[in-house]
Scaffold this active site. Structure first.
Site, PDB file in Angstrom:
ATOM      1  CB  SER A  13      36.633  29.350  39.731  1.00 51.91           C
ATOM      2  OG  SER A  13      36.504  30.731  39.961  1.00 51.91           O
ATOM      3  CG  ASN A  14      38.513  34.129  37.391  1.00 55.10           C
ATOM      4  OD1 ASN A  14      37.824  34.524  36.461  1.00 55.10           O
ATOM      5  ND2 ASN A  14      38.267  34.453  38.652  1.00 55.10           N
ATOM      6  CG  MET A  87      44.190  36.365  46.755  1.00 53.58           C
ATOM      7  SD  MET A  87      43.274  37.578  45.768  1.00 53.58           S
ATOM      8  CE  MET A  87      42.472  38.470  47.097  1.00 53.58           C
ATOM      9  CB  ILE A  89      50.883  43.858  47.434  1.00 52.65           C
ATOM     10  CG1 ILE A  89      49.451  44.076  47.957  1.00 52.65           C
ATOM     11  CG2 ILE A  89      51.499  45.164  46.951  1.00 52.65           C
ATOM     12  CD1 ILE A  89      49.346  45.011  49.141  1.00 52.65           C
ATOM     13  CG  ASN A 104      44.766  41.387  38.772  1.00 54.14           C
ATOM     14  OD1 ASN A 104      44.764  40.263  39.263  1.00 54.14           O
ATOM     15  ND2 ASN A 104      44.220  42.435  39.387  1.00 54.14           N
ATOM     16  CG  HIS A 106      40.059  44.353  41.362  1.00 52.13           C
ATOM     17  ND1 HIS A 106      40.732  43.962  42.510  1.00 52.13           N
ATOM     18  CD2 HIS A 106      39.161  45.278  41.750  1.00 52.13           C
ATOM     19  CE1 HIS A 106      40.249  44.644  43.535  1.00 52.13           C
ATOM     20  NE2 HIS A 106      39.298  45.454  43.107  1.00 52.13           N
TER      21      HIS A 106
HETATM   22  C1  GAR Z   1      38.185  36.254  41.970  1.00 48.65           C
HETATM   23  O1  GAR Z   1      36.928  36.769  42.315  1.00 48.65           O
HETATM   24  C2  GAR Z   1      39.126  37.377  41.572  1.00 48.65           C
HETATM   25  O2  GAR Z   1      38.483  38.430  40.901  1.00 48.65           O
HETATM   26  C3  GAR Z   1      39.644  37.824  42.908  1.00 48.65           C
HETATM   27  O3  GAR Z   1      39.827  36.654  43.643  1.00 48.65           O
HETATM   28  C4  GAR Z   1      38.891  35.666  43.192  1.00 48.65           C
HETATM   29  C5  GAR Z   1      39.648  34.415  42.859  1.00 48.65           C
HETATM   30  O4  GAR Z   1      38.763  33.362  42.576  1.00 48.65           O
HETATM   31  N1  GAR Z   1      40.846  38.570  42.779  1.00 48.65           N
HETATM   32  C6  GAR Z   1      41.183  39.583  43.565  1.00 48.65           C
HETATM   33  O5  GAR Z   1      40.520  39.949  44.515  1.00 48.65           O
HETATM   34  C7  GAR Z   1      42.507  40.245  43.225  1.00 48.65           C
HETATM   35  N2  GAR Z   1      42.642  41.499  43.895  1.00 48.65           N
HETATM   36  P1  GAR Z   1      39.271  32.085  41.791  1.00 48.65           P
HETATM   37  O6  GAR Z   1      40.510  31.578  42.553  1.00 48.65           O
HETATM   38  O7  GAR Z   1      38.145  31.106  41.884  1.00 48.65           O
HETATM   39  O8  GAR Z   1      39.598  32.495  40.389  1.00 48.65           O
END
Ligand code: GAR
Length: 209
Positions: A13-14, A87, A89, A104, A106
């Site tokens: 979604s981001n 996701m 490291i 990134n 977070h």
């Molecule tokens: C988001 O909330 C992002 O901040 C998080 O994963 C989600 C991905 O959502 N990222 C982390 O936790 C990284 N450590 P999305 O696939 O809908 O963008």
């Protein structure tokens, strides 16, 4: 035009928010994933954005996967690599290779709650404010110079899911703004700090009521 490569692991979604922002001067060169079934890959492919995936499980080491991913990314000559829910490291080698052009998002107000389960932990800790952070990536997990933060309230009846949904709205606002500021040259790194030019959009997005 600045080439942007976006890395995702799932929903994306981001990534969608960044694509839909139609950032001037930016070209989304590719969306790549470590998970070939990531829903975001199909969404991007439908919009004629190049997509590809590499399964980390088929590599013997973290470094072997990162090196293969770097080769895929570099084929698009990226000016900026965006981790949007990627996701994994990352090895120091990967971080160093993209130093200054790797960002990134977070789902916490760093330096609080690095790692996983950020919303459960914020609620458990009794936080009244939570949020998200866009930062340049350095080899240390969820560290690195902060570009922008979006803050949201935590309500007494919040669950991890309701809080995650509220934080995600803030993510979708600040991440495209941060990418646009980078593309327009409105961000500079100085040591462990980010210098934002006075006209940077992220100057004005700190607290969301
Ligand atoms: C988001 O909330 C992002 O901040 C998080 O994963 C989600 C991905 O959502 N990222 C982390 O936790 C990284 N450590 P999305 O696939 O809908 O963008």
């Amino acid at each position: 035009m600045k080439n942007i490569v976006i890395l995702i692991s799932g929903r994306g979604s981001n990534m969608q928010a960044i694509v839909e922002a139609q950032i001037p001067g930016a070209r989304i060169a590719a969306v790549l994933s470590n998970n070939e079934t990531a829903a975001g890959l199909a969404w991007a492919a439908e919009r004629n954005i190049a997509t590809d995936s590499l399964n980390h499980k088929s590599f013997d080491s973290r470094l072997a996967f990162d090196e293969a991913m770097m080769r895929k990314i570099d084929a698009y000559q990226p000016d900026l690599v965006v981790l949007a829910g990627f996701m994994r490291i990352l090895t120091p080698e990967f971080c160093r290779h993209y130093e200054g052009r790797l960002i990134n998002i977070h789902p916490s107000l760093l330096p609080a709650f690095t790692g996983l389960h950020t919303h459960e932990r914020a609620i458990e800790a009794g936080c009244r404010i939570a949020g998200c952070t866009v930062h340049f990536v350095t080899p240390e997990l969820d560290c690195g110079p902060v570009i922008a933060q979006g803050a949201v309230p935590v309500f007494d009846n919040d669950t991890a899911d309701t809080l995650a949904a509220r934080v995600l709205e803030a993510e979708h606002l600040i991440f495209p703004q941060a990418v646009a500021d980078f593309v327009a040259g409105r961000l500079k790194i100085s040591g462990n700090r980010v210098i934002r030019s006075p006209d940077a959009t992220v100057q004005n997005t700190r607290l969301l009521a």
